[in-house]
Motif scaffolding. Structure first.
Motif, PDB file in Angstrom:
ATOM      1  N   PRO A  56       0.809  -1.228   0.000  1.00  0.00           N
ATOM      2  CA  PRO A  56       0.000   0.000   0.000  1.00  0.00           C
ATOM      3  C   PRO A  56       0.841   1.277   0.000  1.00  0.00           C
ATOM      4  O   PRO A  56       0.486   2.258  -0.654  1.00  0.00           O
ATOM      5  N   LYS A  57       1.955   1.263   0.695  1.00  0.00           N
ATOM      6  CA  LYS A  57       2.833   2.434   0.718  1.00  0.00           C
ATOM      7  C   LYS A  57       3.437   2.678  -0.659  1.00  0.00           C
ATOM      8  O   LYS A  57       3.484   3.811  -1.132  1.00  0.00           O
ATOM      9  N   GLN A  58       3.891   1.608  -1.318  1.00  0.00           N
ATOM     10  CA  GLN A  58       4.455   1.749  -2.658  1.00  0.00           C
ATOM     11  C   GLN A  58       3.400   2.226  -3.642  1.00  0.00           C
ATOM     12  O   GLN A  58       3.682   3.045  -4.519  1.00  0.00           O
ATOM     13  N   GLN A  59       2.174   1.738  -3.506  1.00  0.00           N
ATOM     14  CA  GLN A  59       1.096   2.168  -4.385  1.00  0.00           C
ATOM     15  C   GLN A  59       0.779   3.647  -4.162  1.00  0.00           C
ATOM     16  O   GLN A  59       0.551   4.390  -5.119  1.00  0.00           O
ATOM     17  N   GLN A  60       0.814   4.098  -2.924  1.00  0.00           N
ATOM     18  CA  GLN A  60       0.574   5.498  -2.614  1.00  0.00           C
ATOM     19  C   GLN A  60       1.656   6.375  -3.220  1.00  0.00           C
ATOM     20  O   GLN A  60       1.366   7.418  -3.820  1.00  0.00           O
ATOM     21  N   VAL A  61       2.905   5.958  -3.105  1.00  0.00           N
ATOM     22  CA  VAL A  61       4.018   6.714  -3.685  1.00  0.00           C
ATOM     23  C   VAL A  61       3.899   6.736  -5.204  1.00  0.00           C
ATOM     24  O   VAL A  61       4.100   7.775  -5.840  1.00  0.00           O
ATOM     25  N   LEU A  62       3.535   5.619  -5.803  1.00  0.00           N
ATOM     26  CA  LEU A  62       3.373   5.555  -7.254  1.00  0.00           C
ATOM     27  C   LEU A  62       2.261   6.491  -7.723  1.00  0.00           C
ATOM     28  O   LEU A  62       2.411   7.187  -8.735  1.00  0.00           O
ATOM     29  N   ASP A  63       1.157   6.559  -7.001  1.00  0.00           N
ATOM     30  CA  ASP A  63       0.063   7.457  -7.361  1.00  0.00           C
ATOM     31  C   ASP A  63       0.501   8.917  -7.294  1.00  0.00           C
ATOM     32  O   ASP A  63       0.151   9.720  -8.169  1.00  0.00           O
ATOM     33  N   GLN A  66       2.786   9.599 -10.304  1.00  0.00           N
ATOM     34  CA  GLN A  66       2.022   9.673 -11.543  1.00  0.00           C
ATOM     35  C   GLN A  66       1.205  10.958 -11.618  1.00  0.00           C
ATOM     36  O   GLN A  66       0.929  11.451 -12.705  1.00  0.00           O
ATOM     37  N   ALA A  67       0.824  11.516 -10.482  1.00  0.00           N
ATOM     38  CA  ALA A  67       0.074  12.767 -10.475  1.00  0.00           C
ATOM     39  C   ALA A  67       0.947  13.968 -10.828  1.00  0.00           C
ATOM     40  O   ALA A  67       0.428  15.032 -11.162  1.00  0.00           O
ATOM     41  N   ASN A  68       2.266  13.802 -10.766  1.00  0.00           N
ATOM     42  CA  ASN A  68       3.208  14.877 -11.097  1.00  0.00           C
ATOM     43  C   ASN A  68       4.034  14.470 -12.312  1.00  0.00           C
ATOM     44  O   ASN A  68       5.140  13.934 -12.162  1.00  0.00           O
ATOM     45  N   PRO A  69       3.561  14.717 -13.522  1.00  0.00           N
ATOM     46  CA  PRO A  69       4.291  14.262 -14.717  1.00  0.00           C
ATOM     47  C   PRO A  69       5.617  14.980 -14.940  1.00  0.00           C
ATOM     48  O   PRO A  69       6.506  14.446 -15.602  1.00  0.00           O
ATOM     49  N   GLU A  70       5.787  16.193 -14.383  1.00  0.00           N
ATOM     50  CA  GLU A  70       7.044  16.909 -14.558  1.00  0.00           C
ATOM     51  C   GLU A  70       8.132  16.398 -13.632  1.00  0.00           C
ATOM     52  O   GLU A  70       9.297  16.717 -13.799  1.00  0.00           O
ATOM     53  N   ILE A  72       8.949  14.842  -9.339  1.00  0.00           N
ATOM     54  CA  ILE A  72       8.822  15.276  -7.948  1.00  0.00           C
ATOM     55  C   ILE A  72       9.953  14.665  -7.133  1.00  0.00           C
ATOM     56  O   ILE A  72      10.401  13.558  -7.419  1.00  0.00           O
ATOM     57  N   ASN A  73      10.420  15.414  -6.138  1.00  0.00           N
ATOM     58  CA  ASN A  73      11.512  14.917  -5.306  1.00  0.00           C
ATOM     59  C   ASN A  73      10.961  14.095  -4.138  1.00  0.00           C
ATOM     60  O   ASN A  73       9.770  14.148  -3.840  1.00  0.00           O
ATOM     61  N   PRO A  74      11.798  13.319  -3.451  1.00  0.00           N
ATOM     62  CA  PRO A  74      11.315  12.470  -2.360  1.00  0.00           C
ATOM     63  C   PRO A  74      10.644  13.243  -1.227  1.00  0.00           C
ATOM     64  O   PRO A  74       9.657  12.780  -0.656  1.00  0.00           O
ATOM     65  N   LYS A  75      11.149  14.431  -0.918  1.00  0.00           N
ATOM     66  CA  LYS A  75      10.541  15.212   0.149  1.00  0.00           C
ATOM     67  C   LYS A  75       9.134  15.651  -0.255  1.00  0.00           C
ATOM     68  O   LYS A  75       8.202  15.623   0.550  1.00  0.00           O
ATOM     69  N   GLY A  76       8.955  16.029  -1.503  1.00  0.00           N
ATOM     70  CA  GLY A  76       7.635  16.411  -1.994  1.00  0.00           C
ATOM     71  C   GLY A  76       6.654  15.253  -1.951  1.00  0.00           C
ATOM     72  O   GLY A  76       5.469  15.433  -1.653  1.00  0.00           O
ATOM     73  N   ILE A  77       7.147  14.056  -2.234  1.00  0.00           N
ATOM     74  CA  ILE A  77       6.292  12.861  -2.175  1.00  0.00           C
ATOM     75  C   ILE A  77       5.847  12.616  -0.739  1.00  0.00           C
ATOM     76  O   ILE A  77       4.677  12.357  -0.474  1.00  0.00           O
ATOM     77  N   GLY A  78       6.780  12.705   0.191  1.00  0.00           N
ATOM     78  CA  GLY A  78       6.448  12.487   1.598  1.00  0.00           C
ATOM     79  C   GLY A  78       5.477  13.527   2.129  1.00  0.00           C
ATOM     80  O   GLY A  78       4.544  13.213   2.868  1.00  0.00           O
ATOM     81  N   LEU A  79       5.664  14.794   1.731  1.00  0.00           N
ATOM     82  CA  LEU A  79       4.752  15.847   2.176  1.00  0.00           C
ATOM     83  C   LEU A  79       3.365  15.656   1.572  1.00  0.00           C
ATOM     84  O   LEU A  79       2.351  15.896   2.235  1.00  0.00           O
ATOM     85  N   ALA A  80       3.304  15.221   0.315  1.00  0.00           N
ATOM     86  CA  ALA A  80       2.012  14.967  -0.321  1.00  0.00           C
ATOM     87  C   ALA A  80       1.289  13.800   0.346  1.00  0.00           C
ATOM     88  O   ALA A  80       0.059  13.737   0.335  1.00  0.00           O
ATOM     89  N   ALA A  81       2.054  12.882   0.928  1.00  0.00           N
ATOM     90  CA  ALA A  81       1.458  11.733   1.612  1.00  0.00           C
ATOM     91  C   ALA A  81       1.053  12.062   3.050  1.00  0.00           C
ATOM     92  O   ALA A  81       0.481  11.221   3.732  1.00  0.00           O
ATOM     93  N   GLY A  82       1.386  13.281   3.498  1.00  0.00           N
ATOM     94  CA  GLY A  82       0.975  13.689   4.840  1.00  0.00           C
ATOM     95  C   GLY A  82       2.001  13.430   5.919  1.00  0.00           C
ATOM     96  O   GLY A  82       1.656  13.397   7.101  1.00  0.00           O
ATOM     97  N   GLN A  83       3.248  13.263   5.556  1.00  0.00           N
ATOM     98  CA  GLN A  83       4.294  13.032   6.550  1.00  0.00           C
ATOM     99  C   GLN A  83       4.815  14.352   7.100  1.00  0.00           C
ATOM    100  O   GLN A  83       4.589  15.420   6.524  1.00  0.00           O
ATOM    101  N   GLU A  84       5.535  14.286   8.201  1.00  0.00           N
ATOM    102  CA  GLU A  84       6.147  15.475   8.793  1.00  0.00           C
ATOM    103  C   GLU A  84       7.264  15.976   7.892  1.00  0.00           C
ATOM    104  O   GLU A  84       7.834  15.221   7.103  1.00  0.00           O
ATOM    105  N   ASP A  85       7.605  17.250   8.049  1.00  0.00           N
ATOM    106  CA  ASP A  85       8.616  17.869   7.205  1.00  0.00           C
ATOM    107  C   ASP A  85       9.976  17.203   7.372  1.00  0.00           C
ATOM    108  O   ASP A  85      10.703  17.007   6.398  1.00  0.00           O
ATOM    109  N   SER A  86      10.325  16.825   8.602  1.00  0.00           N
ATOM    110  CA  SER A  86      11.654  16.257   8.850  1.00  0.00           C
ATOM    111  C   SER A  86      11.758  14.800   8.412  1.00  0.00           C
ATOM    112  O   SER A  86      12.851  14.311   8.156  1.00  0.00           O
ATOM    113  N   LYS A  87      10.629  14.080   8.307  1.00  0.00           N
ATOM    114  CA  LYS A  87      10.665  12.660   7.969  1.00  0.00           C
ATOM    115  C   LYS A  87      10.190  12.360   6.552  1.00  0.00           C
ATOM    116  O   LYS A  87      10.164  11.202   6.142  1.00  0.00           O
ATOM    117  N   ALA A  88       9.797  13.372   5.799  1.00  0.00           N
ATOM    118  CA  ALA A  88       9.131  13.156   4.516  1.00  0.00           C
ATOM    119  C   ALA A  88      10.028  12.435   3.512  1.00  0.00           C
ATOM    120  O   ALA A  88       9.603  11.469   2.873  1.00  0.00           O
TER     121      ALA A  88
END
Length: 120
Positions: A56-63, A66-70, A72-88
Motif C-alpha cells: 500500500p505504501k508503494q502504491q501510494q508513492v506511485l500514485d 504519476q500525479a506529477n508528470p514533470e 517530484i523529489n522524495p521530500k515532496g512525495i512524503g509531504l504529499a502523503a501527509g508526513q512530517e517535514d523532517s521525515k518526509a
C-alpha cells in the motif's frame, strides 16, 4: 582475530551470495525470451503484474509520482502523503527504490545532489 573465525565469516558470506545469485538470474533469463516478439503486448502485462505486487505504501508513492508528470523529489512525495517535514524524504525513499528496481518509476539526476522521480 583468529584465522578460524575469519574462515567462518567468509564461509557465511559466500553461502549467502550463492543463495541469492541464482534467484536474480532466473527472471532475467525468462523475461527477454517471452518479450522478444510481442513487445507491446508484454509491457502492459508486466506493468499490471508489478502493480498487483506493490505494498500500500508503494502504491501510494506511485500514485503521487504519476500525479506529477514533470517530476517530484522524495521530500515532496512524503509531504504529499501527509508526513512530517523532517521525515518526509526518508519515508518515501524505501518505496522509491523498489519502484525504480521494478522499472515503474524513473530516477532523474538534476544536479549533483538533486534527484527527481518521474513515472515511466
Amino acid at each position: 582475530m583468529k584465522i578460524s573465525h575469519k574462515r567462518k565469516v567468509q564461509f557465511k558470506l559466500n553461502k549467502r551470495v550463492k543463495a541469492t545469485s541464482p534467484a536474480r538470474q532466473r527472471p532475467v533469463k525468462t523475461q527477454p525470451v517471452a518479450a522478444a516478439k510481442p513487445a507491446p503486448a508484454a509491457a502492459p502485462a508486466a506493468a499490471a503484474s508489478v502493480s498487483v505486487s506493490l505494498t500500500p505504501k508503494q502504491q501510494q508513492v506511485l500514485d503521487i509520482v504519476q500525479a506529477n508528470p514533470e517530476g517530484i523529489n522524495p521530500k515532496g512525495i512524503g509531504l504529499a502523503a501527509g508526513q512530517e517535514d523532517s521525515k518526509a524524504a526518508s519515508w518515501a525513499t524505501g518505496a522509491l527504490k523498489k519502484l525504480t528496481e521494478e522499472g515503474v518509476v524513473e530516477r532523474v539526476q538534476v544536479a549533483s545532489n538533486k534527484v527527481i522521480y518521474k513515472a515511466c
